[in-house]
Design a protein around this motif. Structure first.
Motif, mmCIF file in Angstrom:
data_model
loop_
_atom_site.group_PDB
_atom_site.id
_atom_site.type_symbol
_atom_site.label_atom_id
_atom_site.label_comp_id
_atom_site.label_asym_id
_atom_site.label_seq_id
_atom_site.Cartn_x
_atom_site.Cartn_y
_atom_site.Cartn_z
ATOM 1 N N GLY A 373 0.810 -1.211 0.000
ATOM 2 C CA GLY A 373 0.000 0.000 0.000
ATOM 3 C C GLY A 373 0.843 1.261 0.000
ATOM 4 O O GLY A 373 0.546 2.224 -0.725
ATOM 5 N N ASN A 374 1.921 1.260 0.786
ATOM 6 C CA ASN A 374 2.816 2.421 0.822
ATOM 7 C C ASN A 374 3.521 2.611 -0.523
ATOM 8 O O ASN A 374 3.701 3.751 -0.981
ATOM 9 N N LEU A 375 3.926 1.494 -1.125
ATOM 10 C CA LEU A 375 4.598 1.576 -2.416
ATOM 11 C C LEU A 375 3.675 2.146 -3.481
ATOM 12 O O LEU A 375 4.080 3.006 -4.282
ATOM 13 N N MET A 376 2.430 1.690 -3.499
ATOM 14 C CA MET A 376 1.467 2.201 -4.471
ATOM 15 C C MET A 376 1.136 3.668 -4.198
ATOM 16 O O MET A 376 0.930 4.451 -5.130
ATOM 17 N N ALA A 377 1.097 4.049 -2.915
ATOM 18 C CA ALA A 377 0.801 5.441 -2.558
ATOM 19 C C ALA A 377 1.878 6.380 -3.073
ATOM 20 O O ALA A 377 1.601 7.543 -3.389
ATOM 21 N N ILE A 378 3.109 5.888 -3.173
ATOM 22 C CA ILE A 378 4.200 6.714 -3.701
ATOM 23 C C ILE A 378 4.269 6.623 -5.218
ATOM 24 O O ILE A 378 4.495 7.625 -5.910
ATOM 25 N N LEU A 379 4.052 5.435 -5.760
ATOM 26 C CA LEU A 379 4.219 5.209 -7.188
ATOM 27 C C LEU A 379 3.173 5.936 -8.022
ATOM 28 O O LEU A 379 3.493 6.519 -9.061
ATOM 29 N N GLU A 380 1.929 5.919 -7.579
ATOM 30 C CA GLU A 380 0.848 6.506 -8.375
ATOM 31 C C GLU A 380 1.038 8.009 -8.594
ATOM 32 O O GLU A 380 1.023 8.476 -9.742
ATOM 33 N N PRO A 381 1.231 8.844 -7.541
ATOM 34 C CA PRO A 381 1.463 10.270 -7.810
ATOM 35 C C PRO A 381 2.770 10.534 -8.539
ATOM 36 O O PRO A 381 2.871 11.490 -9.321
ATOM 37 N N LEU A 382 3.778 9.677 -8.308
ATOM 38 C CA LEU A 382 5.049 9.852 -9.010
ATOM 39 C C LEU A 382 4.868 9.686 -10.510
ATOM 40 O O LEU A 382 5.426 10.458 -11.308
ATOM 41 N N MET A 383 4.079 8.691 -10.907
ATOM 42 C CA MET A 383 3.830 8.473 -12.327
ATOM 43 C C MET A 383 3.056 9.635 -12.935
ATOM 44 O O MET A 383 3.307 10.039 -14.076
ATOM 45 N N ILE A 384 2.110 10.172 -12.175
ATOM 46 C CA ILE A 384 1.344 11.326 -12.673
ATOM 47 C C ILE A 384 2.254 12.528 -12.862
ATOM 48 O O ILE A 384 2.157 13.267 -13.853
ATOM 49 N N VAL A 385 3.183 12.740 -11.905
ATOM 50 C CA VAL A 385 4.115 13.863 -12.007
ATOM 51 C C VAL A 385 5.021 13.701 -13.222
ATOM 52 O O VAL A 385 5.264 14.657 -13.972
ATOM 53 N N VAL A 386 5.529 12.473 -13.437
ATOM 54 C CA VAL A 386 6.402 12.226 -14.588
ATOM 55 C C VAL A 386 5.656 12.493 -15.897
ATOM 56 O O VAL A 386 6.185 13.141 -16.816
ATOM 57 N N MET A 387 4.423 12.033 -15.983
ATOM 58 C CA MET A 387 3.636 12.269 -17.188
ATOM 59 C C MET A 387 3.385 13.759 -17.388
ATOM 60 O O MET A 387 3.470 14.279 -18.514
ATOM 61 N N ALA A 388 3.076 14.464 -16.302
ATOM 62 C CA ALA A 388 2.822 15.906 -16.404
ATOM 63 C C ALA A 388 4.067 16.651 -16.871
ATOM 64 O O ALA A 388 3.980 17.578 -17.689
ATOM 65 N N VAL A 389 5.246 16.239 -16.369
ATOM 66 C CA VAL A 389 6.497 16.893 -16.771
ATOM 67 C C VAL A 389 6.748 16.684 -18.264
ATOM 68 O O VAL A 389 7.133 17.631 -18.980
ATOM 69 N N ILE A 390 6.512 15.473 -18.753
ATOM 70 C CA ILE A 390 6.742 15.198 -20.173
ATOM 71 C C ILE A 390 5.785 15.987 -21.053
ATOM 72 O O ILE A 390 6.180 16.580 -22.066
ATOM 73 N N VAL A 391 4.524 15.997 -20.677
ATOM 74 C CA VAL A 391 3.525 16.742 -21.462
ATOM 75 C C VAL A 391 3.835 18.237 -21.437
ATOM 76 O O VAL A 391 3.752 18.924 -22.475
#
Length: 410
Positions: A373-391
């Motif tokens: 649960g902790n890993l997913m809590a960190i991974l999900e917003p991290l992926m959104i941030v990475v996608m936002a940076v690329i876009v």
């Protein structure tokens, strides 16, 4: 007596398929004719597995060996346990279990096990012919149950264990669904932008004498690469996967990689919790089924997927064989969770080792869920941030030349 798969025509000329037991192909054809069926083909079901660890076996060979899902295995085990506990003879119980199976593969598997039993072998021996379906722990527990005269009880424990393992796997898969969907969507959106949107928007800049910003040039070059040489990306990914598989074939290199996994933040906790929970649960079931502790440690060590942990379990077995206590051996290995060591020590002192091992497995399972649960809590917003940076990078690369052109006009 073996299992045969057949194809035959009924009275209406319709093709039917199925499985039958018989001493020979000729006998099976006679059985079909007595049922008003015209045999088309009769072949012996040769799903008997070779050794799973044969070094000369190609890596793709296991794809075609018989295997069933955890849910099917739990159902078959539960049905067989119920029938055995009702004092039904083992061969009849296997026949009834095969008849209840809806999938031909499972029916064929059970009939082949029954054939081994009719030949005079034990149930554990018959199950051992299919290591990809019935692992060493499963066969060892059945063997112990047969020797002690508690086969039905042992099968019930196996069914509970299999259902618990299935539940854990489903939770892990469920937790990974959202991140996987997010990754696929991110890659899809970025791919569409780079292949279809960017070339149309920045095409007008190529016909001007204006010097484009470095960021814009990089985005255009990346877009051109993915548009013209997208197949290189697929080839590279495929080569990367094959290379990783070949690299990890060596036990020495795989051991180094597994050691690195135990040092990575979050990943180490996930791997340790998953393996130690499986280790404690397996050892608990084996010892409660009458399997000697040393044999139980050896078998439980085989369920560990991490080679570093598996190596530590071997040292634990050696220490116990030399006369040491189990909790002391686990503590000296320095890879097993302290809570598990303390609970084992309490179980040895109170004479309730099996109970404390079960509680330890439950505790490790809860820790696994928390770590995941902790890993997913960190991974999900991290992926959104990475996608936002690329876009945002793509958008800025498009806007910068437009802003410069406006500045020149004004």
């Amino acid at each position: 007596m073996s299992a045969f798969s057949y194809k035959a025509l009924d009275a209406k000329g319709k093709m039917v398929k199925g499985l039958l037991e018989g001493d020979s192909e000729r006998q099976v054809r006679s059985q079909l004719r007595s049922r008003q069926l015209k045999p088309v083909s009769v072949t012996e079901s040769n799903e008997k597995s070779a050794k799973a660890n044969d070094k000369n076996t190609p890596f793709y060979a296991n794809w075609f060996k018989p295997r069933i899902s955890q849910s099917d295995l739990a159902l078959v085990t539960r049905q067989l346990a119920t029938l055995v506990q009702s004092n039904m003879p083992l061969d009849e119980a296997l026949t009834a279990t095969a008849q209840q199976a809806r999938k031909p593969r499972i029916k064929s598997l059970i009939l082949q096990v029954r054939a081994r039993v009719l030949e005079g072998h034990s149930l554990a021996y018959g199950l051992g012919d299919f290591p990809l379906v019935f692992n060493e722990m499963y066969c060892s527990m059945v063997k112990a149950g047969e020797h002690a005269g508690f086969l039905g009880t042992v099968l019930e424990q196996l069914a509970d264990y299999t259902e618990s393992s299935q539940y854990t796997q489903q939770k892990l898969k469920g937790a990974m669904i959202y991140p996987i969907i997010l990754v696929v969507l991110s890659v899809g959106v970025i791919g569409i932008l780079m292949v279809f949107v960017v070339p149309d928007l920045v095409g007008m800049f190529k016909h001007t004498n204006q010097k484009l910003p470095v960021l814009t040039q990089m985005v255009i070059a990346t877009s051109d690469f993915f548009t013209e040489k997208w197949w290189l990306v697929i080839v590279f990914m495929f080569a990367l996967v094959i290379s990783a598989q070949q690299f990890l074939k060596s036990p020495a290199r795989r051991k180094v990689w597994h050691g690195l996994l135990l040092k990575m933040p979050f990943i180490s906790g996930l791997v340790t919790s998953m393996d130690t929970a499986r280790f404690a649960s397996t050892l608990s079931i084996l010892t409660s089924s009458g399997v000697p502790l040393l044999d139980g440690l050896r078998i439980a060590g085989q369920v560990l997927s991490n080679l570093r942990l598996r190596e530590a379990s071997k040292s634990v077995a050696i220490s116990v064989q030399e006369g040491g206590s189990l909790h002391r051996a686990l503590e000296q290995a320095e890879v097993f969770p302290p809570m598990m060591v303390h609970m084992v020590a309490s179980g040895e002192a109170s004479g309730e080792l099996e109970t404390m091992l079960t509680r330890s497995a439950t505790n490790q399972q809860r820790e696994l869920e928390m770590t995941l649960g902790n890993l997913m809590a960190i991974l999900e917003p991290l992926m959104i941030v990475v996608m936002a940076v690329i876009v945002c990078t793509i958008v800025f690369a498009i806007l910068l030349p437009i802003i410069e052109m406006n500045n020149l006009i004004t």
